[in-house]
Design a protein around this motif. Structure first.
Motif, PDB file in Angstrom:
ATOM      1  N   LYS A   1       0.850  -1.190   0.000  1.00 30.55           N
ATOM      2  CA  LYS A   1       0.000   0.000   0.000  1.00 30.55           C
ATOM      3  C   LYS A   1       0.879   1.231   0.000  1.00 30.55           C
ATOM      4  O   LYS A   1       1.891   1.276   0.701  1.00 30.55           O
ATOM      5  CB  LYS A   1      -0.884   0.013   1.262  1.00 30.55           C
ATOM      6  CG  LYS A   1      -1.902  -1.118   1.321  1.00 30.55           C
ATOM      7  CD  LYS A   1      -2.801  -0.961   2.532  1.00 30.55           C
ATOM      8  CE  LYS A   1      -3.697  -2.178   2.668  1.00 30.55           C
ATOM      9  NZ  LYS A   1      -4.410  -2.197   3.953  1.00 30.55           N
ATOM     10  N   PHE A   2       0.478   2.216  -0.795  1.00 32.63           N
ATOM     11  CA  PHE A   2       1.073   3.549  -0.703  1.00 32.63           C
ATOM     12  C   PHE A   2      -0.020   4.433  -0.109  1.00 32.63           C
ATOM     13  O   PHE A   2      -0.971   4.788  -0.807  1.00 32.63           O
ATOM     14  CB  PHE A   2       1.493   4.063  -2.083  1.00 32.63           C
ATOM     15  CG  PHE A   2       2.591   3.244  -2.723  1.00 32.63           C
ATOM     16  CD1 PHE A   2       3.888   3.279  -2.223  1.00 32.63           C
ATOM     17  CD2 PHE A   2       2.325   2.451  -3.829  1.00 32.63           C
ATOM     18  CE1 PHE A   2       4.901   2.530  -2.824  1.00 32.63           C
ATOM     19  CE2 PHE A   2       3.332   1.696  -4.428  1.00 32.63           C
ATOM     20  CZ  PHE A   2       4.628   1.739  -3.916  1.00 32.63           C
ATOM     21  N   GLY A   3       0.060   4.733   1.170  1.00 31.26           N
ATOM     22  CA  GLY A   3      -1.048   5.414   1.837  1.00 31.26           C
ATOM     23  C   GLY A   3      -2.257   4.494   1.815  1.00 31.26           C
ATOM     24  O   GLY A   3      -2.167   3.340   2.218  1.00 31.26           O
TER      25      GLY A   3
ATOM     26  N   GLY B   1       0.463  -6.982 -17.539  1.00 29.49           N
ATOM     27  CA  GLY B   1      -0.685  -6.207 -17.084  1.00 29.49           C
ATOM     28  C   GLY B   1      -0.601  -4.794 -17.611  1.00 29.49           C
ATOM     29  O   GLY B   1       0.459  -4.366 -18.060  1.00 29.49           O
ATOM     30  N   PRO B   2      -1.719  -4.067 -17.540  1.00 33.33           N
ATOM     31  CA  PRO B   2      -1.714  -2.690 -18.059  1.00 33.33           C
ATOM     32  C   PRO B   2      -0.795  -1.778 -17.246  1.00 33.33           C
ATOM     33  O   PRO B   2      -0.336  -2.173 -16.170  1.00 33.33           O
ATOM     34  CB  PRO B   2      -3.174  -2.246 -17.919  1.00 33.33           C
ATOM     35  CG  PRO B   2      -3.929  -3.352 -17.282  1.00 33.33           C
ATOM     36  CD  PRO B   2      -3.010  -4.485 -17.002  1.00 33.33           C
ATOM     37  N   ASN B   3      -0.576  -0.568 -17.756  1.00 30.37           N
ATOM     38  CA  ASN B   3       0.227   0.415 -17.020  1.00 30.37           C
ATOM     39  C   ASN B   3      -0.364   0.645 -15.637  1.00 30.37           C
ATOM     40  O   ASN B   3      -1.575   0.758 -15.492  1.00 30.37           O
ATOM     41  CB  ASN B   3       0.237   1.755 -17.754  1.00 30.37           C
ATOM     42  CG  ASN B   3       0.964   1.662 -19.076  1.00 30.37           C
ATOM     43  OD1 ASN B   3       1.693   0.711 -19.314  1.00 30.37           O
ATOM     44  ND2 ASN B   3       0.750   2.637 -19.929  1.00 30.37           N
TER      45      ASN B   3
ATOM     46  N   ALA C   1      -0.467  -1.411 -13.174  1.00 31.57           N
ATOM     47  CA  ALA C   1      -1.097  -2.606 -12.591  1.00 31.57           C
ATOM     48  C   ALA C   1      -0.391  -3.066 -11.321  1.00 31.57           C
ATOM     49  O   ALA C   1      -0.988  -3.739 -10.478  1.00 31.57           O
ATOM     50  CB  ALA C   1      -1.118  -3.739 -13.614  1.00 31.57           C
ATOM     51  N   GLY C   2       0.895  -2.742 -11.195  1.00 27.51           N
ATOM     52  CA  GLY C   2       1.651  -3.178 -10.020  1.00 27.51           C
ATOM     53  C   GLY C   2       2.822  -4.097 -10.346  1.00 27.51           C
ATOM     54  O   GLY C   2       3.399  -4.723  -9.456  1.00 27.51           O
ATOM     55  N   LYS C   3       3.198  -4.161 -11.622  1.00 27.56           N
ATOM     56  CA  LYS C   3       4.273  -5.072 -12.045  1.00 27.56           C
ATOM     57  C   LYS C   3       5.632  -4.657 -11.461  1.00 27.56           C
ATOM     58  O   LYS C   3       6.328  -5.459 -10.830  1.00 27.56           O
ATOM     59  CB  LYS C   3       4.380  -5.108 -13.589  1.00 27.56           C
ATOM     60  CG  LYS C   3       3.094  -5.505 -14.274  1.00 27.56           C
ATOM     61  CD  LYS C   3       3.245  -5.511 -15.778  1.00 27.56           C
ATOM     62  CE  LYS C   3       3.555  -4.160 -16.392  1.00 27.56           C
ATOM     63  NZ  LYS C   3       2.441  -3.179 -16.299  1.00 27.56           N
ATOM     64  N   THR C   4       5.989  -3.399 -11.672  1.00 32.04           N
ATOM     65  CA  THR C   4       7.293  -2.941 -11.188  1.00 32.04           C
ATOM     66  C   THR C   4       7.344  -2.966  -9.664  1.00 32.04           C
ATOM     67  O   THR C   4       8.363  -3.348  -9.076  1.00 32.04           O
ATOM     68  CB  THR C   4       7.588  -1.518 -11.724  1.00 32.04           C
ATOM     69  OG1 THR C   4       7.627  -1.578 -13.158  1.00 32.04           O
ATOM     70  CG2 THR C   4       8.914  -0.984 -11.212  1.00 32.04           C
ATOM     71  N   THR C   5       6.252  -2.606  -9.030  1.00 34.68           N
ATOM     72  CA  THR C   5       6.198  -2.633  -7.567  1.00 34.68           C
ATOM     73  C   THR C   5       6.465  -4.057  -7.054  1.00 34.68           C
ATOM     74  O   THR C   5       7.206  -4.254  -6.091  1.00 34.68           O
ATOM     75  CB  THR C   5       4.826  -2.118  -7.078  1.00 34.68           C
ATOM     76  OG1 THR C   5       4.619  -0.802  -7.617  1.00 34.68           O
ATOM     77  CG2 THR C   5       4.758  -2.048  -5.574  1.00 34.68           C
ATOM     78  N   THR C   6       5.888  -5.047  -7.729  1.00 33.79           N
ATOM     79  CA  THR C   6       6.133  -6.445  -7.348  1.00 33.79           C
ATOM     80  C   THR C   6       7.618  -6.780  -7.501  1.00 33.79           C
ATOM     81  O   THR C   6       8.225  -7.381  -6.604  1.00 33.79           O
ATOM     82  CB  THR C   6       5.308  -7.393  -8.250  1.00 33.79           C
ATOM     83  OG1 THR C   6       3.941  -7.012  -8.206  1.00 33.79           O
ATOM     84  CG2 THR C   6       5.453  -8.834  -7.806  1.00 33.79           C
TER      85      THR C   6
HETATM   86  N1  ADP Z   1       6.434   5.062  -4.524  1.00 35.14           N
HETATM   87  C1  ADP Z   1       5.152   5.148  -4.877  1.00 35.14           C
HETATM   88  N2  ADP Z   1       4.303   5.955  -4.214  1.00 35.14           N
HETATM   89  C2  ADP Z   1       2.997   6.026  -4.562  1.00 35.14           C
HETATM   90  N3  ADP Z   1       2.437   5.319  -5.555  1.00 35.14           N
HETATM   91  C3  ADP Z   1       3.229   4.500  -6.244  1.00 35.14           C
HETATM   92  C4  ADP Z   1       4.624   4.366  -5.950  1.00 35.14           C
HETATM   93  N4  ADP Z   1       5.163   3.462  -6.810  1.00 35.14           N
HETATM   94  C5  ADP Z   1       4.154   3.068  -7.601  1.00 35.14           C
HETATM   95  N5  ADP Z   1       3.000   3.679  -7.268  1.00 35.14           N
HETATM   96  C6  ADP Z   1       1.689   3.452  -7.884  1.00 35.14           C
HETATM   97  O1  ADP Z   1       1.399   2.080  -7.811  1.00 35.14           O
HETATM   98  C7  ADP Z   1       0.760   1.628  -8.996  1.00 35.14           C
HETATM   99  C8  ADP Z   1       1.549   0.500  -9.607  1.00 35.14           C
HETATM  100  O2  ADP Z   1       2.743   1.018 -10.134  1.00 35.14           O
HETATM  101  P1  ADP Z   1       3.784   0.104 -10.920  1.00 35.14           P
HETATM  102  O3  ADP Z   1       4.084  -1.090 -10.102  1.00 35.14           O
HETATM  103  O4  ADP Z   1       4.930   0.954 -11.294  1.00 35.14           O
HETATM  104  O5  ADP Z   1       2.922  -0.316 -12.188  1.00 35.14           O
HETATM  105  P2  ADP Z   1       3.385  -1.073 -13.523  1.00 35.14           P
HETATM  106  O6  ADP Z   1       4.834  -1.400 -13.394  1.00 35.14           O
HETATM  107  O7  ADP Z   1       2.509  -2.267 -13.613  1.00 35.14           O
HETATM  108  O8  ADP Z   1       3.104  -0.118 -14.643  1.00 35.14           O
HETATM  109  C9  ADP Z   1       0.636   2.848  -9.889  1.00 35.14           C
HETATM  110  O9  ADP Z   1      -0.643   3.394  -9.731  1.00 35.14           O
HETATM  111  C10 ADP Z   1       1.693   3.772  -9.372  1.00 35.14           C
HETATM  112  O10 ADP Z   1       1.337   5.118  -9.608  1.00 35.14           O
END
Ligand code: ADP
Ligand code: MG
Length: 326
Positions: free
Chosen positions: A24-26, A48-50, A52-57
């Motif tokens: 969670k971000f906030g 997944g779409p832009n 979606a949470g791929k990079t975050t994972t």
């Molecule tokens: N550090 C962060 N703070 C707040 N929101 C974030 C942060 N990093 C990513 N997000 C949000 O989390 C969601 C997933 O991001 P991301 O994992 O980069 O997506 P993807 O790689 O699938 O395009 C997006 O809505 C992005 O704006």
């Protein structure tokens, strides 16, 4: 946990393991209770779409970001608590591949080799291997800034795997690269897996998605489907895909969208692929003729309208539009 425990765990576990991962971000849930495993030697598409949470994972798998809850293991090492040991055995290539433009190709490889503790004969040997793998023979001494996109991309992959990682994360490695270079890049990916390397890769290119052995599809932070490309096509499509070849596809698209809005046809999705329209209907038999007549009466010359096997893109659109919980 001591090192022996880690080794033992690695022997039992798949090389990539994600368990109930949430970030969670906030109040915003970027990754929502995601669980999956990637098997040894597999090319796993993380799609997944832009947003979606791929990079975050991937950032959590790499231990660069701490999960809100849940955990990830790479080669049996906990990403959050055994990060340093894990970094020694994984490779990572992001879209903004981190090459030094003012170094030559060989210097970049040497630099990354040294960062990973290679030296002397081992480094020279690895340098030669990577130059060859990346197809950079004869370009060793070219400044990186003067290499074209495809060369840079293969050089970046070479730098990411200079230390012979067992698991490699590739986050949109082919974005913005020409089709021939993209194909060459996938040849390299498959060459790595032949040596037992496990690859997790994200891409927006559907032809590349087709090349993955298995795909995890994430949408709005939730894992919505995970299977082989063929099985996804069989199981994830809600309805049939009609491919409509019209003399005026733009007009046909407008008419179909209008019909969709009016509820004239239960069109799940209408999308343009090049000059062909894909329309998803509950059943091809029931709607093929009716759609043909509607278009023709509105003045569209329909050249053909056929049921086709869904593309992965159709499948993903269908999965994204699926009702929550469905
Ligand atoms: N550090 C962060 N703070 C707040 N929101 C974030 C942060 N990093 C990513 N997000 C949000 O989390 C969601 C997933 O991001 P991301 O994992 O980069 O997506 P993807 O790689 O699938 O395009 C997006 O809505 C992005 O704006
Ligand atoms: Mg991303």
């Amino acid at each position: 946990m001591n090192r022996a425990d880690g080794v033992e765990r690695a022997a039992q576990q798949p090389p990539i393991l994600v368990q109930n991962l949430t970030k969670k971000f906030g109040d915003f849930v970027a990754v929502d209770n995601v669980s999956f495993a990637v098997n040894a030697g597999e090319v796993f598409g993380w799609l997944g779409p832009n947003g979606a949470g791929k990079t975050t994972t991937i950032r959590m798998l790499l231990g660069l970001l701490h999960p809100t809850s849940g955990s990830t293991y790479v080669l049996g090492l906990n990403s959050a608590t055994q990060t340093k040991a894990m970094h020694g055995v994984v490779g990572y290539m992001s879209q903004q591949f981190t090459l030094y433009n003012d170094l030559t190709a060989a210097e970049n490889i040497r630099f990354y080799g040294m960062v990973y503790g290679l030296a002397g004969r081992e480094l020279r040997q690895r340098l030669a291997e990577i130059i060859h793998m990346a197809g950079l023979d004869g370009r060793e001494d070219t400044l990186t800034r003067n290499l074209s996109g495809g060369w840079k991309q293969r050089l970046a992959l070479g730098c990411a795997i200079v230390h012979r990682p067992k698991v490699v994360f590739l986050d949109e490695p082919t974005a913005g690269v020409d089709p021939i270079s993209r194909r060459d890049f996938w040849t390299l990916i498959y060459a790595m897996t032949k040596e037992g390397v496990t690859v997790l890769v994200t891409t927006h290119y559907m032809d590349e998605a087709e090349l993955c052995q298995r795909i995890g599809f994430i949408s709005g932070g939730r894992l919505v489907a995970i299977d082989t490309p063929d099985n996804l096509k069989l199981t994830q499509m809600r309805g049939d895909v009609l491919e409509i070849n019209a003399a005026n596809p733009d007009l046909a698209m407008r008419l179909l969208k209008e019909a969709q809005r009016r509820g004239q046809f239960p069109l799940d999705e209408v999308a343009l692929y090049g000059a062909q329209i894909h329309a998803v209907v509950p059943s091809a038999g029931a709607y093929r003729e009716a759609i043909h007549i509607m278009l023709q009466e509105a003045g569209v010359e329909v050249r053909s309208i056929e049921r086709i096997a869904p593309t992965l893109e159709d499948v993903f659109i269908s999965a994204v539009n699926a009702p929550v919980g469905g």
